[in-house]
Motif scaffolding. Structure first.
Motif, PDB file in Angstrom:
ATOM      1  N   GLN A 111       0.840  -1.201   0.000  1.00 52.41           N
ATOM      2  CA  GLN A 111       0.000   0.000   0.000  1.00 52.41           C
ATOM      3  C   GLN A 111       0.881   1.260   0.000  1.00 52.41           C
ATOM      4  O   GLN A 111       0.595   2.219  -0.700  1.00 52.41           O
ATOM      5  CB  GLN A 111      -0.925   0.000   1.219  1.00 52.41           C
ATOM      6  N   SER A 112       1.978   1.213   0.759  1.00 50.55           N
ATOM      7  CA  SER A 112       2.895   2.349   0.806  1.00 50.55           C
ATOM      8  C   SER A 112       3.449   2.660  -0.566  1.00 50.55           C
ATOM      9  O   SER A 112       3.574   3.825  -0.956  1.00 50.55           O
ATOM     10  CB  SER A 112       4.082   2.038   1.731  1.00 50.55           C
ATOM     11  N   SER A 113       3.811   1.609  -1.303  1.00 52.07           N
ATOM     12  CA  SER A 113       4.461   1.827  -2.588  1.00 52.07           C
ATOM     13  C   SER A 113       3.522   2.417  -3.628  1.00 52.07           C
ATOM     14  O   SER A 113       3.968   2.993  -4.605  1.00 52.07           O
ATOM     15  CB  SER A 113       5.078   0.524  -3.096  1.00 52.07           C
ATOM     16  N   ARG A 114       2.223   2.289  -3.423  1.00 55.94           N
ATOM     17  CA  ARG A 114       1.263   2.906  -4.354  1.00 55.94           C
ATOM     18  C   ARG A 114       1.162   4.412  -4.132  1.00 55.94           C
ATOM     19  O   ARG A 114       0.642   5.135  -4.975  1.00 55.94           O
ATOM     20  CB  ARG A 114      -0.114   2.252  -4.209  1.00 55.94           C
ATOM     21  N   GLY A 115       1.656   4.885  -2.981  1.00 49.49           N
ATOM     22  CA  GLY A 115       1.720   6.322  -2.727  1.00 49.49           C
ATOM     23  C   GLY A 115       0.366   6.993  -2.606  1.00 49.49           C
ATOM     24  O   GLY A 115       0.198   8.105  -3.084  1.00 49.49           O
ATOM     25  N   GLU A 116      -0.591   6.337  -1.964  1.00 48.99           N
ATOM     26  CA  GLU A 116      -1.932   6.906  -1.842  1.00 48.99           C
ATOM     27  C   GLU A 116      -2.067   7.817  -0.624  1.00 48.99           C
ATOM     28  O   GLU A 116      -2.965   8.636  -0.562  1.00 48.99           O
ATOM     29  CB  GLU A 116      -2.966   5.774  -1.782  1.00 48.99           C
ATOM     30  N   ASP A 117      -1.182   7.693   0.328  1.00 46.43           N
ATOM     31  CA  ASP A 117      -1.217   8.466   1.555  1.00 46.43           C
ATOM     32  C   ASP A 117      -0.154   9.567   1.477  1.00 46.43           C
ATOM     33  O   ASP A 117       0.939   9.346   0.952  1.00 46.43           O
ATOM     34  CB  ASP A 117      -0.929   7.507   2.729  1.00 46.43           C
ATOM     35  N   GLN A 118      -0.453  10.750   1.984  1.00 48.20           N
ATOM     36  CA  GLN A 118       0.492  11.865   1.889  1.00 48.20           C
ATOM     37  C   GLN A 118       1.812  11.540   2.574  1.00 48.20           C
ATOM     38  O   GLN A 118       2.878  11.825   2.022  1.00 48.20           O
ATOM     39  CB  GLN A 118      -0.087  13.138   2.487  1.00 48.20           C
ATOM     40  N   ASP A 119       1.778  10.961   3.765  1.00 50.22           N
ATOM     41  CA  ASP A 119       3.023  10.615   4.452  1.00 50.22           C
ATOM     42  C   ASP A 119       3.853   9.648   3.604  1.00 50.22           C
ATOM     43  O   ASP A 119       5.080   9.760   3.538  1.00 50.22           O
ATOM     44  CB  ASP A 119       2.753   9.989   5.818  1.00 50.22           C
ATOM     45  N   GLU A 120       3.181   8.711   2.943  1.00 54.91           N
ATOM     46  CA  GLU A 120       3.892   7.748   2.101  1.00 54.91           C
ATOM     47  C   GLU A 120       4.477   8.426   0.869  1.00 54.91           C
ATOM     48  O   GLU A 120       5.599   8.120   0.454  1.00 54.91           O
ATOM     49  CB  GLU A 120       2.966   6.600   1.685  1.00 54.91           C
TER      50      GLU A 120
END
Length: 181
Positions: A111-120
């Motif tokens: 999920q992190s690698s998809r970059g959907e969250d601002q922090d990520e």
């Protein structure tokens, strides 16, 4: 809230200057250790790329972990990503049983690698800026013609130099405007 691109670039440039790093590959492990963060390569579930654990309080011990089973280039990106979280974000508090207090944890997974969250997105940008600094790439690409559909020799050579995947380098070059995807 927008991704803090300028702040991240300035942070990375300051880190590079502080550690007297003027070319790739950036020794991300040494930078992590300079913060007193323990680095750990662990065998974990394949979906988990890495983690950052921060213990609040006097000792403030921190650990960055990367998946031992992943390619060394992916491990480097994960380590840089988690360092980005360390410097930019507080993390989520996880409370432990038996009165052991709490820890702040950041996890890097699919999920992190998809970059959907601002922090990520910020941690991903930090990792890209640190491992493939714009100023270093500008020097390396002076007078070079990039043709990603033709000869990939330049991309392969730069990816090896920076110890990153060709895919990560391609995205970075696209984000910097050197190529179009």
């Amino acid at each position: 809230m927008a991704v803090r691109r300028k702040l991240i670039r300035e942070m990375v440039e300051a880190l590079l200057a502080k550690h007297r790093i003027s070319h790739g590959a950036v020794p991300v492990e040494k930078i992590v250790e300079s913060y007193g963060i323990k680095l750990s390569l662990d065998e974990v579930d394949d979906e988990l790329s890495g983690f950052l654990v921060r213990e609040p309080g006097k000792n403030k011990r921190s650990v960055i972990g990367a998946n031992k089973a992943h390619h060394p280039h992916r491990q480097r990106f994960t380590i840089a990503h988690e360092l980005g979280h360390f410097l930019l974000h507080k993390g989520e508090m996880v409370h432990l049983d038996q009165g052991r207090g709490a820890l702040a944890i950041n996890l890097r997974n699919e999920q992190s690698s998809r970059g959907e969250d601002q922090d990520e997105r910020e941690a991903n940008l930090f990792a890209a800026e640190l491992l493939m600094p714009a100023i270093f790439l500008a020097k390396d690409l002076e007078g070079v013609s990039l043709d990603i559909l033709g000869d990939s020799g330049v991309l392969d050579r730069l990816a090896k130099k920076y110890k990153v995947s060709t895919q990560a380098l391609t995205f970075r070059l696209a984000n910097l405007g050197y190529i179009q995807l």
